[in-house]
Design an enzyme around this catalytic site. Sequence first.
Site, PDB file in Angstrom:
ATOM      1  N   LYS A   1       0.864  -1.174   0.000  1.00 25.09           N
ATOM      2  CA  LYS A   1       0.000   0.000   0.000  1.00 25.09           C
ATOM      3  C   LYS A   1       0.905   1.230   0.000  1.00 25.09           C
ATOM      4  CE  LYS A   1      -3.632   2.481   2.325  1.00 25.09           C
ATOM      5  NZ  LYS A   1      -4.813   2.357   3.175  1.00 25.09           N
TER       6      LYS A   1
ATOM      7  N   ARG B   1     -11.126   9.276   1.244  1.00 25.28           N
ATOM      8  CA  ARG B   1     -11.027   9.957   2.547  1.00 25.28           C
ATOM      9  C   ARG B   1     -12.191  10.929   2.729  1.00 25.28           C
ATOM     10  NH1 ARG B   1      -4.412  10.611   2.650  1.00 25.28           N
ATOM     11  NH2 ARG B   1      -4.046   8.378   2.739  1.00 25.28           N
TER      12      ARG B   1
ATOM     13  N   LYS C   1       1.639   9.515   7.225  1.00 30.26           N
ATOM     14  CA  LYS C   1       1.327   8.262   6.506  1.00 30.26           C
ATOM     15  C   LYS C   1       2.555   7.718   5.785  1.00 30.26           C
ATOM     16  CE  LYS C   1      -3.545   8.510   6.656  1.00 30.26           C
ATOM     17  NZ  LYS C   1      -4.579   7.485   6.588  1.00 30.26           N
TER      18      LYS C   1
ATOM     19  N   GLU D   1       8.057  -6.824   1.484  1.00 32.75           N
ATOM     20  CA  GLU D   1       6.787  -6.886   2.229  1.00 32.75           C
ATOM     21  C   GLU D   1       6.033  -8.178   1.901  1.00 32.75           C
ATOM     22  OE1 GLU D   1       5.522  -5.105   4.549  1.00 32.75           O
ATOM     23  OE2 GLU D   1       6.538  -3.174   4.507  1.00 32.75           O
TER      24      GLU D   1
ATOM     25  N   LYS E   1      -1.845  -1.526  -3.959  1.00 30.05           N
ATOM     26  CA  LYS E   1      -2.766  -0.394  -3.933  1.00 30.05           C
ATOM     27  C   LYS E   1      -1.993   0.919  -3.901  1.00 30.05           C
ATOM     28  CE  LYS E   1      -5.895   1.762  -0.683  1.00 30.05           C
ATOM     29  NZ  LYS E   1      -6.417   1.675   0.649  1.00 30.05           N
TER      30      LYS E   1
ATOM     31  N   SER F   1     -10.055   5.130  -5.194  1.00 28.79           N
ATOM     32  CA  SER F   1     -11.047   6.184  -5.444  1.00 28.79           C
ATOM     33  C   SER F   1     -10.568   7.236  -6.448  1.00 28.79           C
ATOM     34  CB  SER F   1     -11.419   6.841  -4.117  1.00 28.79           C
ATOM     35  OG  SER F   1     -10.255   7.331  -3.465  1.00 28.79           O
TER      36      SER F   1
ATOM     37  N   TYR G   1     -14.655   0.484  -7.708  1.00 30.78           N
ATOM     38  CA  TYR G   1     -15.966   1.102  -7.472  1.00 30.78           C
ATOM     39  C   TYR G   1     -16.851   0.913  -8.692  1.00 30.78           C
ATOM     40  CZ  TYR G   1     -13.460   2.908  -3.523  1.00 30.78           C
ATOM     41  OH  TYR G   1     -12.715   2.972  -2.376  1.00 30.78           O
TER      42      TYR G   1
HETATM   43  C1  PBG Z   1      -8.007   2.584   5.150  1.00 23.64           C
HETATM   44  C2  PBG Z   1      -8.203   2.563   3.678  1.00 23.64           C
HETATM   45  C3  PBG Z   1      -8.021   3.596   2.719  1.00 23.64           C
HETATM   46  C4  PBG Z   1      -8.391   3.085   1.483  1.00 23.64           C
HETATM   47  C5  PBG Z   1      -8.783   1.756   1.691  1.00 23.64           C
HETATM   48  N1  PBG Z   1      -8.640   1.460   3.056  1.00 23.64           N
HETATM   49  C6  PBG Z   1      -7.687   5.013   2.883  1.00 23.64           C
HETATM   50  C7  PBG Z   1      -6.383   5.459   3.311  1.00 23.64           C
HETATM   51  O1  PBG Z   1      -5.460   4.712   3.530  1.00 23.64           O
HETATM   52  O2  PBG Z   1      -6.290   6.672   3.442  1.00 23.64           O
HETATM   53  C8  PBG Z   1      -8.379   3.864   0.202  1.00 23.64           C
HETATM   54  C9  PBG Z   1      -9.214   3.343  -0.888  1.00 23.64           C
HETATM   55  C10 PBG Z   1      -9.489   4.303  -1.973  1.00 23.64           C
HETATM   56  O3  PBG Z   1      -8.905   5.387  -2.097  1.00 23.64           O
HETATM   57  O4  PBG Z   1     -10.367   3.954  -2.769  1.00 23.64           O
HETATM   58  N2  PBG Z   1      -6.701   2.600   5.577  1.00 23.64           N
END
Ligand code: PBG
Length: 343
Positions: free
Chosen positions: A207, A217, A235, A251, A266, A292, A331
């Site tokens: 991630k 968010r 983060k 990882e 991701k 997203s 989505y």
């Molecule tokens: C929670 C999480 C996030 C997403 C999935 N699980 C947000 C983040 O890490 O800020 C993002 C998914 C997306 O942007 O569609 N940690």
Amino acid sequence: MTQFDPSVFQTDLSTMLVRPRRGRTSPWMRDMVAEVDLSPRDLILPVFVRESPSQARETSMKGVVRYTVAELAEVAQEAQALGIPAIALFPVIDPSRRSEDADYARTDELACEAIAAIKAAQANIGVITDVAIDRYTSHGQDGLVRDGRILNDESVAILAEMALAHARAGADVVAPSDMMDGRVGAIRRTLDGAGYQHVSILSYTAKYASQFYGPFRDAVRSSAGLSKGPGPDGKKTYFLDVRNREEAIREARLDEQEGADILMVKPGGPFLDVILTLSQNSHLPIFAYQVSGEYAMLQMAAEAGWANYEGLLLETLLSFKRAGAKGIFTYGALDAAQVLVKR
Ligand code: PBG
């Protein structure tokens, strides 16, 4: 006027034997030789769940809404009827439940109600939960914070409790999306110790500290808190650096040793090279998340009249398959599945 001179090419057209275009002559030929295919079975539908009907239904993403628990049975049935194998739940809780210690995450009631509602509907669809505390911390970080630093081991303890709550409520797959070190092993041991050996772990292995999570968010309202505490740069102390690919392999090794069943990359689109690398370096199924921001870009390009939304969606999803992804969170899962079942 200059005449076309074939001698400038290495290939003499009059004796040319190899013509790759023969493989593209007609739709059936293209189908026959296609290297990958996209099916609704490849897609996982992420759904936002709101606590009460009084909360806003629309998100800033076109076509993406926050469902109430009562609406979930129907969504699950619709997805299942289209051949989508699983739903991934993302609860949107009221900011009043957020705290420094993310206490709400230990029980995650809304997620548990949502799981139970889908299971009660016997929709024959998998339920995947998000194991992360960023929705529940007042500062929006995925870990507990002390003296400006994100605490690893204390956060892992909460994640394990959260995963166990999800398993007890009936979750089939728990998906830690936080990137704390050692969380997969801790979750595995906690689940096994409580008799949930049958619950799978989908680990967000790679991630990235990405700019593409904005609309998510917004949807779960976790960005507001980020102005407090370590902020968005906090983060970067746990999500992967966008410059790195080898780090994703490290990882993946750890997640394999710690008992992960599925590995996730991701965001997906900007990290297709990482999907390919992991699929060549691991024998576990590799999943990808079209996040997203990626989804919103497709919608906005279509809105501007630059392209067709469904066309962009299928092309991007096929790219994930080509890179080696076995499953794709998107989505657009329902939209894509609707197009695919009509073919
Ligand atoms: C929670 C999480 C996030 C997403 C999935 N699980 C947000 C983040 O890490 O800020 C993002 C998914 C997306 O942007 O569609 N940690």
